[in-house]
Scaffold this motif. Structure first.
Motif, PDB file in Angstrom:
ATOM      1  N   GLU A  97       0.805  -1.217   0.000  1.00 46.05           N
ATOM      2  CA  GLU A  97       0.000   0.000   0.000  1.00 46.05           C
ATOM      3  C   GLU A  97       0.838   1.267   0.000  1.00 46.05           C
ATOM      4  O   GLU A  97       0.306   2.369  -0.044  1.00 46.05           O
ATOM      5  CB  GLU A  97      -0.923   0.001   1.229  1.00 46.05           C
ATOM      6  N   PHE A  98       2.172   1.147   0.078  1.00 48.43           N
ATOM      7  CA  PHE A  98       3.088   2.280   0.061  1.00 48.43           C
ATOM      8  C   PHE A  98       2.672   3.335   1.095  1.00 48.43           C
ATOM      9  O   PHE A  98       2.259   4.440   0.754  1.00 48.43           O
ATOM     10  CB  PHE A  98       3.124   2.916  -1.334  1.00 48.43           C
ATOM     11  N   PRO A  99       2.746   3.007   2.384  1.00 45.01           N
ATOM     12  CA  PRO A  99       2.305   3.947   3.420  1.00 45.01           C
ATOM     13  C   PRO A  99       3.234   5.147   3.515  1.00 45.01           C
ATOM     14  O   PRO A  99       4.440   5.048   3.242  1.00 45.01           O
ATOM     15  CB  PRO A  99       2.382   3.092   4.692  1.00 45.01           C
ATOM     16  N   PRO A 100       2.724   6.322   3.905  1.00 40.97           N
ATOM     17  CA  PRO A 100       3.581   7.499   4.103  1.00 40.97           C
ATOM     18  C   PRO A 100       4.609   7.219   5.189  1.00 40.97           C
ATOM     19  O   PRO A 100       4.344   6.491   6.149  1.00 40.97           O
ATOM     20  CB  PRO A 100       2.591   8.581   4.535  1.00 40.97           C
ATOM     21  N   GLN A 101       5.782   7.806   5.040  1.00 38.57           N
ATOM     22  CA  GLN A 101       6.837   7.605   6.024  1.00 38.57           C
ATOM     23  C   GLN A 101       7.822   8.756   6.001  1.00 38.57           C
ATOM     24  O   GLN A 101       7.913   9.479   5.010  1.00 38.57           O
ATOM     25  CB  GLN A 101       7.567   6.285   5.759  1.00 38.57           C
ATOM     26  N   ARG A 102       8.529   8.920   7.116  1.00 40.58           N
ATOM     27  CA  ARG A 102       9.604   9.906   7.175  1.00 40.58           C
ATOM     28  C   ARG A 102      10.872   9.278   6.623  1.00 40.58           C
ATOM     29  O   ARG A 102      11.192   8.137   6.919  1.00 40.58           O
ATOM     30  CB  ARG A 102       9.823  10.369   8.619  1.00 40.58           C
ATOM     31  N   ARG A 103      11.586  10.069   5.833  1.00 39.18           N
ATOM     32  CA  ARG A 103      12.793   9.534   5.218  1.00 39.18           C
ATOM     33  C   ARG A 103      13.725  10.692   4.870  1.00 39.18           C
ATOM     34  O   ARG A 103      13.273  11.785   4.534  1.00 39.18           O
ATOM     35  CB  ARG A 103      12.434   8.738   3.968  1.00 39.18           C
ATOM     36  N   HIS A 104      15.011  10.417   4.953  1.00 36.96           N
ATOM     37  CA  HIS A 104      15.986  11.419   4.526  1.00 36.96           C
ATOM     38  C   HIS A 104      16.060  11.388   3.000  1.00 36.96           C
ATOM     39  O   HIS A 104      16.331  10.352   2.394  1.00 36.96           O
ATOM     40  CB  HIS A 104      17.366  11.142   5.122  1.00 36.96           C
ATOM     41  N   VAL A 105      15.789  12.536   2.387  1.00 37.31           N
ATOM     42  CA  VAL A 105      15.696  12.631   0.933  1.00 37.31           C
ATOM     43  C   VAL A 105      16.539  13.809   0.455  1.00 37.31           C
ATOM     44  O   VAL A 105      16.641  14.839   1.139  1.00 37.31           O
ATOM     45  CB  VAL A 105      14.223  12.816   0.489  1.00 37.31           C
ATOM     46  N   THR A 106      17.142  13.650  -0.698  1.00 37.40           N
ATOM     47  CA  THR A 106      17.854  14.758  -1.340  1.00 37.40           C
ATOM     48  C   THR A 106      16.980  15.300  -2.460  1.00 37.40           C
ATOM     49  O   THR A 106      16.472  14.545  -3.286  1.00 37.40           O
ATOM     50  CB  THR A 106      19.205  14.300  -1.889  1.00 37.40           C
ATOM     51  N   MET A 107      16.806  16.629  -2.466  1.00 36.52           N
ATOM     52  CA  MET A 107      15.926  17.282  -3.426  1.00 36.52           C
ATOM     53  C   MET A 107      16.718  18.170  -4.373  1.00 36.52           C
ATOM     54  O   MET A 107      17.594  18.913  -3.943  1.00 36.52           O
ATOM     55  CB  MET A 107      14.863  18.113  -2.694  1.00 36.52           C
ATOM     56  N   LEU A 108      16.411  18.077  -5.639  1.00 34.65           N
ATOM     57  CA  LEU A 108      17.057  18.882  -6.672  1.00 34.65           C
ATOM     58  C   LEU A 108      15.998  19.733  -7.355  1.00 34.65           C
ATOM     59  O   LEU A 108      15.070  19.193  -7.959  1.00 34.65           O
ATOM     60  CB  LEU A 108      17.774  17.980  -7.683  1.00 34.65           C
ATOM     61  N   PHE A 109      16.125  21.045  -7.225  1.00 37.69           N
ATOM     62  CA  PHE A 109      15.254  21.977  -7.933  1.00 37.69           C
ATOM     63  C   PHE A 109      16.020  22.555  -9.116  1.00 37.69           C
ATOM     64  O   PHE A 109      17.169  22.969  -8.967  1.00 37.69           O
ATOM     65  CB  PHE A 109      14.820  23.123  -7.018  1.00 37.69           C
ATOM     66  N   ALA A 110      15.381  22.610 -10.269  1.00 35.21           N
ATOM     67  CA  ALA A 110      15.970  23.242 -11.447  1.00 35.21           C
ATOM     68  C   ALA A 110      14.945  24.166 -12.072  1.00 35.21           C
ATOM     69  O   ALA A 110      13.754  23.840 -12.128  1.00 35.21           O
ATOM     70  CB  ALA A 110      16.426  22.188 -12.460  1.00 35.21           C
ATOM     71  N   ASP A 111      15.420  25.311 -12.543  1.00 32.52           N
ATOM     72  CA  ASP A 111      14.510  26.305 -13.123  1.00 32.52           C
ATOM     73  C   ASP A 111      15.174  26.956 -14.318  1.00 32.52           C
ATOM     74  O   ASP A 111      16.360  27.339 -14.256  1.00 32.52           O
ATOM     75  CB  ASP A 111      14.160  27.357 -12.071  1.00 32.52           C
ATOM     76  N   LEU A 112      14.441  27.058 -15.415  1.00 33.55           N
ATOM     77  CA  LEU A 112      14.957  27.746 -16.601  1.00 33.55           C
ATOM     78  C   LEU A 112      14.921  29.252 -16.375  1.00 33.55           C
ATOM     79  O   LEU A 112      13.932  29.781 -15.864  1.00 33.55           O
ATOM     80  CB  LEU A 112      14.131  27.389 -17.835  1.00 33.55           C
ATOM     81  N   ARG A 113      15.978  29.916 -16.768  1.00 33.73           N
ATOM     82  CA  ARG A 113      16.054  31.357 -16.573  1.00 33.73           C
ATOM     83  C   ARG A 113      15.521  32.093 -17.794  1.00 33.73           C
ATOM     84  O   ARG A 113      15.864  31.764 -18.934  1.00 33.73           O
ATOM     85  CB  ARG A 113      17.506  31.780 -16.308  1.00 33.73           C
TER      86      ARG A 113
END
Length: 261
Positions: free
Chosen positions: A65-81
């Motif tokens: 069921e893929f339950p919600p959980q806390r986890r250490h995650v690395t996030m990458l944001f990219a934006d076109l200028r």
């Protein structure tokens, strides 16, 4: 039970008319099953455009069921200028084609380094590393993905120049921290995502790329999680929205070794 078996059984009983009818019905059912399978496969491919493949595989497994959980995650944001201004000068179809080509290349670079492109909003994107499954190399993977995106953009810009089209520039911010992972939303608006303050920090760091006039920045926390395989240059600490203390970031000049795990 196959059509051949039905035909043989009914013919042996002398019922040729019944056999013909049953054969037509079986053929119709087989055609409907084939069409349903094709439709399900198309829906799954469409779903994978918005949800990581690993999540799709797990959600389609009724045992998980893929339950919600806390986890250490690395996030990458990219934006076109300055892409909005670029769109104002180009034909709408041309603008969309350029953007689609960009996202296709960026998504491929992210996937090669174990990341999931989970969100595309306007001309920006969010990629997650370590969100679906634990990944002890997530910080390294995210930075390698950013460098691969840099190379992919150089190649794409060469193609755009050859077609007499404007070149693109982007800014990337990378940060890691503990967040909540799970399928969020309701009904048809559900999607896999993360929630927590580290996401805001990653977004703010991406915004600092304009101030520092660089393309890839990582946070001090992310720098601490990296090995010695990258060339990093410290940037002046800067205040960002939502933080009382200035944020220390590092410009990613490149990698010392191109090997991956």
């Amino acid at each position: 039970m196959t059509a051949a078996w039905i035909a043989a059984a009914v013919a042996a009983a002398g019922g040729s008319a019944v056999a013909a009818y049953l054969l037509r019905r079986v053929a119709q059912l087989e055609r409907l099953l084939a069409e349903s399978k094709d439709q399900l496969e198309r829906l799954q491919r469409l779903f994978e455009r918005f949800v990581p493949r690993d999540v799709v595989d797990r959600l389609t497994d009724v045992r998980d069921e893929f339950p919600p959980q806390r986890r250490h995650v690395t996030m990458l944001f990219a934006d076109l200028r300055d892409f909005t201004a670029l769109c104002d000068r180009l034909d709408p179809a041309q603008s969309v084609a350029i953007a689609n080509g960009y996202f296709e290349r960026m998504g491929a670079a992210i996937a090669r380094h174990h990341g999931h492109l989970t969100e595309v909003v306007g001309d920006g994107l969010l990629a997650l590393f370590g969100a679906v499954e634990p990944n002890p190399w997530q910080a390294r993977d995210a930075v390698l993905a950013a460098l691969a995106m840099r190379d992919a953009l150089l190649e794409y810009n060469a193609e755009l120049r050859a077609r007499a089209l404007p070149e693109l520039r982007f800014g990337i911010g990378i940060h890691g921290g503990e967040v909540i992972c799970g399928v969020m939303g309701a009904g048809e608006f559900s999607k896999f995502g993360v929630a927590g303050d580290p996401i805001n920090v990653a977004s703010r760091i991406e915004g600092l790329t304009r101030e520092h006039r660089v393309d890839v920045l990582v946070s001090d926390e992310l720098r601490a999680a990296l090995d010695a395989g990258f060339r990093l240059r410290p940037m002046p600490p800067a205040y960002v929205k939502g933080k009382s203390e200035p944020v220390q970031t590092y410009y990613v000049e490149g990698s010392v070794a191109a090997s991956t795990h």
